[in-house]
Design a protein around this motif. Structure first.
Motif, short mmCIF file in Angstrom:
data_model
loop_
_atom_site.label_atom_id
_atom_site.label_comp_id
_atom_site.label_asym_id
_atom_site.label_seq_id
_atom_site.Cartn_x
_atom_site.Cartn_y
_atom_site.Cartn_z
N GLN A 86 0.60 -1.14 -0.01
CA GLN A 86 -0.11 0.00 0.28
C GLN A 86 1.24 1.34 -0.24
OE1 GLN A 86 -2.59 0.53 3.26
NE2 GLN A 86 -0.57 0.24 4.85
N ASN A 158 -9.16 -2.80 3.53
CA ASN A 158 -8.11 -1.82 2.88
C ASN A 158 -8.24 -1.39 2.31
OD1 ASN A 158 -6.56 -0.51 2.93
ND2 ASN A 158 -5.07 -1.46 4.02
N ARG A 160 -7.05 0.76 0.45
CA ARG A 160 -4.90 1.16 -0.12
C ARG A 160 -4.93 0.35 -0.70
NH1 ARG A 160 -2.23 5.71 3.10
NH2 ARG A 160 -2.64 3.92 4.27
N ALA A 161 -4.67 -0.91 -0.01
CA ALA A 161 -3.71 -2.44 -0.10
C ALA A 161 -4.05 -2.69 -1.86
CB ALA A 161 -4.35 -3.72 0.33
#
Length: 180
Positions: A86, A158, A160-161
């Motif tokens: 990320q 998540n 953004r991962a």
């Protein structure tokens, strides 16, 4: 007069030929002084963090620069033995230059001195001889990110991962590599 016309024609032909030589920055390591400007760099910060960047030339679009940055981040993640990453800190910079080119008849054929000046209307030129002028704006993009790399499956909660192998598979067909 014939020599001046031939010289002007040759200069225009040379400019066209040289402009055809430059292409958008391919996906390559950054190596200053090479024929193709731009490329990627990376720097390990600690075991799980790497700073990655990609710099394009004036023919490389912002989206290409950002895609090449993501591709490099995925390559670094996989080669370091991790599964997903990320961006902890990410930004894209734009370097923009505007030029006024004054290319017209003068005492030296089709070249003569000119000066750039900023007025309330924008950039302008003034000089001892006036000719046709053009305003050209060129821009270059550079994207950089600090990535955090992790083991195991990508966390579903998540946004953004990114799964590094999926990024490589999805962006890989769109990566333009240098011509040998």
């Amino acid at each position: 007069m014939r020599i001046k016309s031939a010289a002007a024609l040759a200069a225009v032909g040379l400019a066209i030929a040289l402009s055809g030589c430059e292409t958008a920055t391919p996906y390559q390591p950054l190596q200053p002084g090479t024929a193709q400007s731009g490329g990627f760099t990376d720097q390990r910060l600690d075991q799980n963090h790497v700073r990655v960047s990609f710099q394009g030339n004036t023919l490389t679009s912002r989206s290409t620069v950002e895609n090449y940055l993501l591709y490099r981040a995925a390559e670094v993640t996989v080669s370091s033995g991790f599964d997903w990453f990320q961006a902890v800190d990410k930004h894209t910079d734009r370097d923009r230059q505007t030029y006024y080119d004054d290319f017209g008849p003068g005492p030296y054929g089709f070249w003569h001195p000119y000066w750039r000046a900023w007025g309330g209307w924008g950039w302008g030129a003034w000089g001892p001889y006036w000719g046709p002028g053009t305003v050209t704006t060129v821009q270059k993009f550079q994207a950089s990110a600090v990535i955090e790399m992790q083991h195991g499956p990508k966390p579903a909660d998540n946004p953004r991962a990114m799964d590094a192998r999926e990024v490589l598979a999805n962006l890989g067909p769109h990566i333009e590599r240098p011509k040998s």
